[in-house]
Design a protein around this motif. Structure first.
Motif, short mmCIF file in Angstrom:
data_model
loop_
_atom_site.label_atom_id
_atom_site.label_comp_id
_atom_site.label_asym_id
_atom_site.label_seq_id
_atom_site.Cartn_x
_atom_site.Cartn_y
_atom_site.Cartn_z
N PRO A 1 -3.47 8.13 -4.03
CA PRO A 1 -2.92 8.62 -5.29
C PRO A 1 -2.13 7.48 -5.95
O PRO A 1 -1.45 6.71 -5.27
CB PRO A 1 -1.98 9.75 -4.86
CG PRO A 1 -2.39 10.10 -3.48
CD PRO A 1 -3.00 8.87 -2.88
N LEU A 2 -2.26 7.36 -7.24
CA LEU A 2 -1.65 6.22 -7.92
C LEU A 2 -0.13 6.18 -7.80
O LEU A 2 0.45 5.10 -7.84
CB LEU A 2 -2.08 6.20 -9.38
CG LEU A 2 -3.57 5.93 -9.60
CD1 LEU A 2 -3.91 5.98 -11.08
CD2 LEU A 2 -3.98 4.60 -9.00
N ASP A 3 0.52 7.33 -7.62
CA ASP A 3 1.97 7.31 -7.50
C ASP A 3 2.42 6.69 -6.18
O ASP A 3 3.58 6.32 -6.04
CB ASP A 3 2.56 8.71 -7.68
CG ASP A 3 2.05 9.72 -6.65
OD1 ASP A 3 0.99 9.48 -6.05
OD2 ASP A 3 2.72 10.75 -6.48
N GLU A 4 1.52 6.55 -5.22
CA GLU A 4 1.86 5.91 -3.94
C GLU A 4 1.43 4.44 -3.90
O GLU A 4 1.64 3.76 -2.91
CB GLU A 4 1.16 6.65 -2.80
CG GLU A 4 1.61 8.07 -2.62
CD GLU A 4 0.83 8.79 -1.53
OE1 GLU A 4 0.19 8.11 -0.71
OE2 GLU A 4 0.86 10.02 -1.52
N LEU A 5 0.84 3.97 -4.99
CA LEU A 5 0.26 2.64 -4.99
C LEU A 5 1.28 1.54 -4.73
O LEU A 5 1.00 0.62 -3.96
CB LEU A 5 -0.47 2.40 -6.32
CG LEU A 5 -1.31 1.14 -6.42
CD1 LEU A 5 -2.36 1.09 -5.34
CD2 LEU A 5 -1.96 1.06 -7.79
N ASP A 6 2.45 1.59 -5.35
CA ASP A 6 3.44 0.53 -5.15
C ASP A 6 3.84 0.39 -3.69
O ASP A 6 3.86 -0.71 -3.16
CB ASP A 6 4.68 0.77 -6.01
CG ASP A 6 4.49 0.36 -7.46
OD1 ASP A 6 3.53 -0.40 -7.73
OD2 ASP A 6 5.29 0.78 -8.29
N ALA A 7 4.16 1.49 -3.05
CA ALA A 7 4.56 1.44 -1.65
C ALA A 7 3.41 0.94 -0.78
O ALA A 7 3.62 0.15 0.14
CB ALA A 7 5.03 2.81 -1.18
N GLU A 8 2.22 1.38 -1.10
CA GLU A 8 1.06 0.96 -0.32
C GLU A 8 0.79 -0.53 -0.51
O GLU A 8 0.47 -1.24 0.44
CB GLU A 8 -0.18 1.77 -0.73
CG GLU A 8 -1.37 1.51 0.13
CD GLU A 8 -1.17 1.86 1.60
OE1 GLU A 8 -1.80 1.19 2.44
OE2 GLU A 8 -0.41 2.78 1.91
N LEU A 9 0.92 -1.01 -1.74
CA LEU A 9 0.73 -2.43 -1.98
C LEU A 9 1.77 -3.27 -1.24
O LEU A 9 1.45 -4.33 -0.71
CB LEU A 9 0.76 -2.74 -3.47
CG LEU A 9 -0.50 -2.37 -4.23
CD1 LEU A 9 -0.32 -2.59 -5.73
CD2 LEU A 9 -1.70 -3.14 -3.72
N ASP A 10 3.01 -2.79 -1.18
CA ASP A 10 4.02 -3.49 -0.40
C ASP A 10 3.58 -3.62 1.05
O ASP A 10 3.73 -4.68 1.66
CB ASP A 10 5.37 -2.77 -0.47
CG ASP A 10 6.07 -2.95 -1.80
OD1 ASP A 10 5.74 -3.91 -2.53
OD2 ASP A 10 6.96 -2.14 -2.11
N ALA A 11 3.05 -2.54 1.61
CA ALA A 11 2.60 -2.56 3.01
C ALA A 11 1.40 -3.49 3.19
O ALA A 11 1.33 -4.24 4.17
CB ALA A 11 2.26 -1.15 3.48
N VAL A 12 0.46 -3.45 2.26
CA VAL A 12 -0.72 -4.32 2.34
C VAL A 12 -0.31 -5.79 2.23
O VAL A 12 -0.78 -6.63 3.00
CB VAL A 12 -1.76 -3.94 1.27
CG1 VAL A 12 -2.85 -5.00 1.14
CG2 VAL A 12 -2.39 -2.59 1.59
N ILE A 13 0.58 -6.10 1.29
CA ILE A 13 1.04 -7.48 1.13
C ILE A 13 1.76 -7.94 2.39
O ILE A 13 1.53 -9.05 2.87
CB ILE A 13 1.92 -7.62 -0.13
CG1 ILE A 13 1.07 -7.42 -1.38
CG2 ILE A 13 2.63 -8.97 -0.15
CD1 ILE A 13 1.87 -7.29 -2.67
N ALA A 14 2.60 -7.09 2.95
CA ALA A 14 3.30 -7.46 4.19
C ALA A 14 2.30 -7.71 5.32
O ALA A 14 2.45 -8.66 6.09
CB ALA A 14 4.29 -6.35 4.58
N HIS A 15 1.27 -6.86 5.42
CA HIS A 15 0.23 -7.05 6.43
C HIS A 15 -0.47 -8.40 6.23
O HIS A 15 -0.72 -9.14 7.18
CB HIS A 15 -0.77 -5.91 6.39
CG HIS A 15 -1.94 -6.10 7.30
ND1 HIS A 15 -1.84 -5.94 8.67
CD2 HIS A 15 -3.22 -6.46 7.05
CE1 HIS A 15 -3.01 -6.19 9.21
NE2 HIS A 15 -3.87 -6.51 8.25
#
Length: 118
Positions: free
Chosen positions: A36-50
């Motif tokens: 869901p797009l409202d979760e995108l920022d948090a998910e991107l933070d996790a992907v970038i950290a990974h």
């Protein structure tokens, strides 16, 4: 005069990278992403950290990995043997790693389209 140290500049760079990725994914995937797009920022933070933990430092490599995750889901991408190999090969240049992730994404998307009959 405003002076920023390296850590502050890195934080600004990471914030800009996440913002640019979110804008791109919203514009080009338009809600078709598995998240869901409202979760995108948090998910991107996790992907970038990974990505950072896996040794991907270039914005292009991180963006390629994030796009693959948005298209196919984090679990599929993280568990794919080819991606595991790309992330494990820390001796390769960042550009090579980015290109390999991009090629994997293009091949996976082509397979997906063929299965969909398109």
């Amino acid at each position: 005069m405003l002076q920023l140290d390296r850590k502050q500049m890195a934080t600004v760079g990471e914030t800009q990278l996440r913002s640019n990725l979110a804008d791109f994914l919203n514009r080009h995937l338009g809600g078709k992403a598995p998240l869901p797009l409202d979760e995108l920022d948090a998910e991107l933070d996790a992907v970038i950290a990974h990505c950072r933990k896996a040794g991907l430092r270039s914005q292009r490599a991180v963006a390629a990995y994030a796009l693959a995750c948005s298209l196919f889901g984090n679990e599929r991408v993280a568990n794919d043997p080819s991606i595991i190999g790309i992330l494990a090969d820390r001796s390769s240049p960042q550009l090579d790693r980015a290109l390999l992730i991009e090629m994997w994404t293009a091949a996976a998307y082509g397979d997906f389209r063929r299965r969909q009959g398109g």
